[in-house]
Design an enzyme around this catalytic site. Structure first.
Site, mmCIF file in Angstrom:
data_model
loop_
_atom_site.group_PDB
_atom_site.id
_atom_site.type_symbol
_atom_site.label_atom_id
_atom_site.label_comp_id
_atom_site.label_asym_id
_atom_site.label_seq_id
_atom_site.Cartn_x
_atom_site.Cartn_y
_atom_site.Cartn_z
ATOM 1 N N HIS A 5 -11.922 6.470 36.105
ATOM 2 C CA HIS A 5 -10.780 6.742 35.237
ATOM 3 C C HIS A 5 -9.998 5.481 34.922
ATOM 4 C CE1 HIS A 5 -8.802 7.201 39.280
ATOM 5 N NE2 HIS A 5 -7.840 6.520 38.675
ATOM 6 N N ARG A 9 0.760 4.607 32.623
ATOM 7 C CA ARG A 9 2.061 5.201 32.928
ATOM 8 C C ARG A 9 2.680 5.696 31.625
ATOM 9 N NH1 ARG A 9 1.447 0.823 36.242
ATOM 10 N NH2 ARG A 9 1.635 1.316 38.454
ATOM 11 N N GLU A 55 -6.002 8.984 33.513
ATOM 12 C CA GLU A 55 -4.981 9.463 34.439
ATOM 13 C C GLU A 55 -3.621 9.100 33.863
ATOM 14 O OE1 GLU A 55 -3.067 7.972 38.633
ATOM 15 O OE2 GLU A 55 -5.238 7.796 38.423
ATOM 16 N N ASN A 59 6.308 8.944 36.338
ATOM 17 C CA ASN A 59 7.252 8.685 37.418
ATOM 18 C C ASN A 59 8.569 9.364 37.080
ATOM 19 O OD1 ASN A 59 5.698 6.875 39.186
ATOM 20 N ND2 ASN A 59 5.626 5.604 37.352
ATOM 21 N N HIS A 74 -4.612 0.796 35.977
ATOM 22 C CA HIS A 74 -5.815 0.218 36.560
ATOM 23 C C HIS A 74 -7.065 0.924 36.050
ATOM 24 C CE1 HIS A 74 -4.710 3.520 39.415
ATOM 25 N NE2 HIS A 74 -6.006 3.761 39.340
ATOM 26 N N GLU A 117 -9.397 -0.530 40.812
ATOM 27 C CA GLU A 117 -9.422 0.276 42.033
ATOM 28 C C GLU A 117 -10.870 0.575 42.387
ATOM 29 O OE1 GLU A 117 -7.435 4.401 43.731
ATOM 30 O OE2 GLU A 117 -7.703 4.164 41.581
#
Length: 140
Positions: A5, A9, A55, A59, A74, A117
Site C-alpha cells: 500500500h 495523510r 491507506e 489524524n 510511505h 515500510e
C-alpha cells in the site's frame, strides 16, 4: 517482495473518501479506528484480488493542511524474512531508520527521503538481536 500500500495523510476524511470512492471508484477494504492514538486508517483498493491499496490516514484534530512532504506517508512492501531483508539492505550501506525490533516492521528511506515500510509476511518473527536493542535513526 509484494507491494502492499501507499499511505497518504488527509485533512478531511469525508472529502477524501468522496474523491477516492465516488470519483475514482475505489472500494473501502477496511477501516480501523484508533482512539488511543487519535487517528483513523481507511484502506481502499480497486477490489481485485491482491490489489495494492491506498491507506488514508486521518489524524483527529488536525486543522492545518499538510505540506506536500507530510501528506504522503510511505510505500509498504511485504518481505519473506524481515531480518534477512534488513541485513541485506544494511550491507548495501542503507540506514535502517526503524529497525524490526518487533520481528514484523522496519522503515528505510529512499535517496529522495521517501519512507519505505517493510513488513514481515505472516506472523512476526521471534525477537532477536541485533534488531531488538537497535535504536531508531533519523526520521522514518
Amino acid at each position: 517482495m509484494k507491494y502492499l500500500h501507499t499511505m497518504i495523510r488527509v485533512l478531511d476524511l469525508d472529502r477524501a473518501l468522496h474523491f477516492f470512492v465516488e470519483v475514482l471508484g475505489l472500494k473501502v477494504t477496511r477501516r480501523n479506528e484508533h482512539p488511543e492514538g487519535k487517528f483513523t486508517l481507511v484502506f481502499l483498493s480497486t477490489g481485485e484480488a491482491d490489489a495494492p491499496e491506498i491507506e488514508l490516514t486521518y489524524n483527529w484534530g488536525q486543522t492545518e493542511p499538510y505540506t506536500t512532504g507530510r501528506n504522503f506517508g510511505h510505500l509498504a512492501y511485504e518481505v519473506d524474512n524481515i531480518y534477512e531483508t534488513c541485513a541485506q539492505i544494511q550491507k548495501m550501506g542503507i540506514t535502517i531508520n526503524r529497525p524490526p525490533r518487533d520481528g514484523r516492521m522496519a522503515f528505510v528511506r529512499s535517496p529522495d527521503l521517501i519512507s519505505i515500510e517493510l513488513l514481515q509476511k505472516g506472523k512476526s518473527l521471534p525477537l532477536t538481536e541485533p534488531w531488538l536493542s537497535m535504536p531508531n535513526t533519523g526520521e522514518w
